[in-house]
Design an enzyme around this catalytic site. Structure first.
Site, PDB file in Angstrom:
ATOM      1  N   ASP A 281       0.816  -1.198   0.000  1.00  0.00           N
ATOM      2  CA  ASP A 281       0.000   0.000   0.000  1.00  0.00           C
ATOM      3  C   ASP A 281       0.861   1.264   0.000  1.00  0.00           C
ATOM      4  O   ASP A 281       1.898   1.316   0.671  1.00  0.00           O
ATOM      5  CB  ASP A 281      -0.894  -0.012   1.247  1.00  0.00           C
ATOM      6  CG  ASP A 281      -1.812   1.189   1.328  1.00  0.00           C
ATOM      7  OD1 ASP A 281      -2.696   1.306   0.468  1.00  0.00           O
ATOM      8  OD2 ASP A 281      -1.647   1.997   2.259  1.00  0.00           O
ATOM      9  N   GLU A 310       1.563  -0.439  -5.042  1.00  0.00           N
ATOM     10  CA  GLU A 310       0.592   0.587  -5.408  1.00  0.00           C
ATOM     11  C   GLU A 310       1.320   1.927  -5.506  1.00  0.00           C
ATOM     12  O   GLU A 310       1.415   2.672  -4.538  1.00  0.00           O
ATOM     13  CB  GLU A 310      -0.531   0.683  -4.372  1.00  0.00           C
ATOM     14  CG  GLU A 310      -1.611   1.694  -4.771  1.00  0.00           C
ATOM     15  CD  GLU A 310      -2.342   2.311  -3.582  1.00  0.00           C
ATOM     16  OE1 GLU A 310      -3.470   2.786  -3.791  1.00  0.00           O
ATOM     17  OE2 GLU A 310      -1.780   2.347  -2.468  1.00  0.00           O
TER      18      GLU A 310
END
Length: 590
Positions: A281, A310
């Site tokens: 993330d 990400e």
């Protein structure tokens, strides 16, 4: 030149271009919209009369006096009426990435755990619920699952961790996770977990101990901005998500230990029998040295584990460094920006028929040109932070099928957001609703209720309703349904070496900037996919002279049904397509 610059400046001011940013999780509103942009740099003289421009799809630098005379101007591509001539990305000067072979051929599926399937009747999705639906996922053709955060957290979405070593009690236990992993592996499916390394919750014990306590043993874990340790950096400026401090070796070691723990399910499993990797993330907010150490740790436990980052940016060049001994794969946000436009706005990208399909000539093959060998790019048309694809398409099922055809015929590894395959809708809600409408319960039944259906989110403004045609029950086994189209496309990708390993050749359409095509080839396996993203039916002529289709004629069959269609005779291909329509064809040289 001055007149052209003045016109561009006025146009830029009119469309309000702004740079790309990472979206914040609830409870904050997500940052400003991210436009699709073209970058025009002097001494190139753009002509607004015919719309020609050179696009790099890069996030532009700020316009300052120091930038002159090589002025960079940002112009919304939706304002350019004609096809865009792309400028190729430079090839990355990096060693090949030793990425897992299984991930290159994967069909991935994102599970928002709380919404997917409930096993115990409390209305909340859980790990056993996912296990109960593995046969559905295998039947769809899925080979890898990404579970959104399952660790104990303060908020429903899980991106504000309070305990990295404990599963959210509502979701189950370590034994439940082990059962899910075992059952998935038995079906040839991998399982990766969300790994949130940028921040914790402000309810994490480390933070609570260190807040207003400079003498705490955990004070070095966070980025304090005053001596009293009562103000601090937070993700997207949120007090609820204090940022971790990677200048502190103890922080780094703690997060490396977390990764190692879950790879082996707490030391109970040998390498390869635990978790199969991590979705990483918000990687842009964490120093590169940490990611290099994480790779060393993860690959030391399981060389076949996947590291999927990400990196939310429209600039592919900003993603390239993460393939320098860091990640195996990255989400293709530059492509998403071209396909769907602003993640908080409905219907402003190529797929909804608003932006020029010329963008795809650059972004569809972008990873092949920009990334080192072995790097994996994961393509998507929606996720838990964006408006759902079917909302972008205004409920147009034909256009949703076209989007899926594009997704499964490009070189990138495809990922499906749960419910995408049945056409669930959802856009960012007003006020406290936030992202909830994008994360509604998976619709299993026509009645929108039944065994395993989650009920945790029942907003009156919900998008999915009983007997609306949007459920697994209503579409299962129905020829031509969106669900069955997804299954057919995934079978096609599985059975076609060209779609998984072949070359990629973009094809232009004459005098139509909303049309596009591409050819995928390896050996004798050839797939031609053609698209009309426009909002009106079109008779299209595609120029095949730039492809490797050199035979005088090719026998053609519909790639999804196997039905014969008229032969194709290069160097052109003429076809009529409905608004938002597409065809995928398998070709054989005669």
């Amino acid at each position: 030149m001055r007149v052209g610059l003045a016109l561009l400046v006025l146009l830029m001011m009119a469309v309000g271009c702004r740079p790309a940013e990472e979206p914040a999780e609830e409870p904050a509103e997500e940052p400003a919209p991210r436009p699709i942009v073209a970058v025009v740099t002097t001494p190139v003289t753009p002509s607004l009369a015919d719309g020609r421009a050179v696009s790099t799809l890069a996030t532009p630098p700020s316009l300052t006096a120091s930038a002159m005379p090589t002025t960079t101007l940002t112009v919304a591509l939706t304002s350019v009426p004609r096809r865009i001539t792309p400028t190729p990305y430079p090839t990355a000067n990096l060693p090949a990435v030793q990425s897992p072979a299984w991930a290159k051929d994967a069909v991935m599926y994102q599970v928002f755990v709380r919404s997917f399937a409930d096993s115990n009747g409390d209305g909340i999705g859980d790990l056993n619920g996912i296990t109960s639906r593995l046969d559905y996922l295998k039947g769809l053709g899925v080979t890898a699952l990404w579970l959104t955060p399952i660790f104990e957290a303060a908020s429903y979405h899980g991106y504000d961790t309070t305990d990295y070593y404990t599963i959210q009690p509502e979701y189950g236990t370590m034994e439940d996770l082990a059962r899910l992993v075992d059952e998935a592996h038995a079906r040839g499916m991998k399982v990766i977990l969300d790994y949130v390394a940028g921040h914790t919750s402000n309810e994490h014990p480390f933070f609570e101990d260190a807040y207003n306590n400079p003498q705490s043993q955990y004070t070095g874990f966070y980025r304090w901005t005053n001596e009293a340790h009562t103000t601090y950096d937070g993700f997207a400026g949120l007090r609820e998500m204090p940022s971790l401090n990677y200048a502190n070796p103890a922080t780094t070691q703690y997060m490396l230990d977390v990764a190692e723990y879950w790879l082996t399910l707490g030391g109970t499993r040998p390498a390869g029998q635990g978790i199969d990797g991590f979705r990483l993330d918000y990687v842009l907010g964490i120093p590169h040295p940490f990611w290099k150490q994480l790779r060393q740790t993860v690959k030391g436990v399981n060389p076949d584990a996947l590291l999927l980052g990400e990196a939310w940016t429209s600039n592919r060049r900003e993603i390239v460094p993460y393939f320098d001994n860091e990640f195996d794969a990255a989400f293709d946000f530059p492509l998403y920006g071209s396909l769907q436009g602003n993640h908080d706005k409905v219907g402003d990208g190529v797929l909804p028929g608003q932006a020029s399909a010329g963008l795809l000539e650059l972004d569809a093959p972008g990873p092949l040109r920009a990334y080192p060998p072995g790097a994996i790019s994961v393509a998507f048309i929606n996720n838990h932070d964006t408006n759902r694809a079917m909302s972008d398409f205004g409920g147009d099922v034909e256009r949703a099928k076209t989007a899926a055809t594009f997704l499964f015929t490009i070189p990138q590894t495809p990922i499906i957001y749960y419910g995408e395959e049945i056409g669930m809708q959802g856009t960012k809600g007003a006020g406290s609703l936030g992202d909830l409408p994008r994360r509604e319960p998976m619709d299993w039944y026509a009645a929108a209720t039944g065994p395993g259906m989650t009920t945790w989110s029942q907003a009156t403004e919900r998008n999915n309703h009983p007997a609306d045609g949007v459920s697994v029950e209503e579409q299962q086994g129905q020829p031509g349904s969106l669900l069955e189209t997804y299954r057919a496309l995934i079978r096609l990708r599985r059975d076609s070496p060209a779609l998984r390993q072949g070359s990629y050749e973009p094809v232009k359409a004459a005098d139509n900037d909303k049309a596009y095509a591409h050819v995928r080839r390896v050996g004798d396996d050839i797939v031609l996919a053609v698209f009309n993203f426009g909002d009106a039916p079109a008779a299209l002529t595609f120029d095949l002279s730039t492809t490797g289709l050199v035979a005088d004629s090719y026998a053609a069959t519909d790639a999804l049904t196997g039905a014969a269609v008229p032969d194709i005779h290069p160097p052109t291909y003429q076809v009529a397509l409905p608004a938002g329509g597409s065809k995928a064809l398998r070709l054989t040289a005669r």
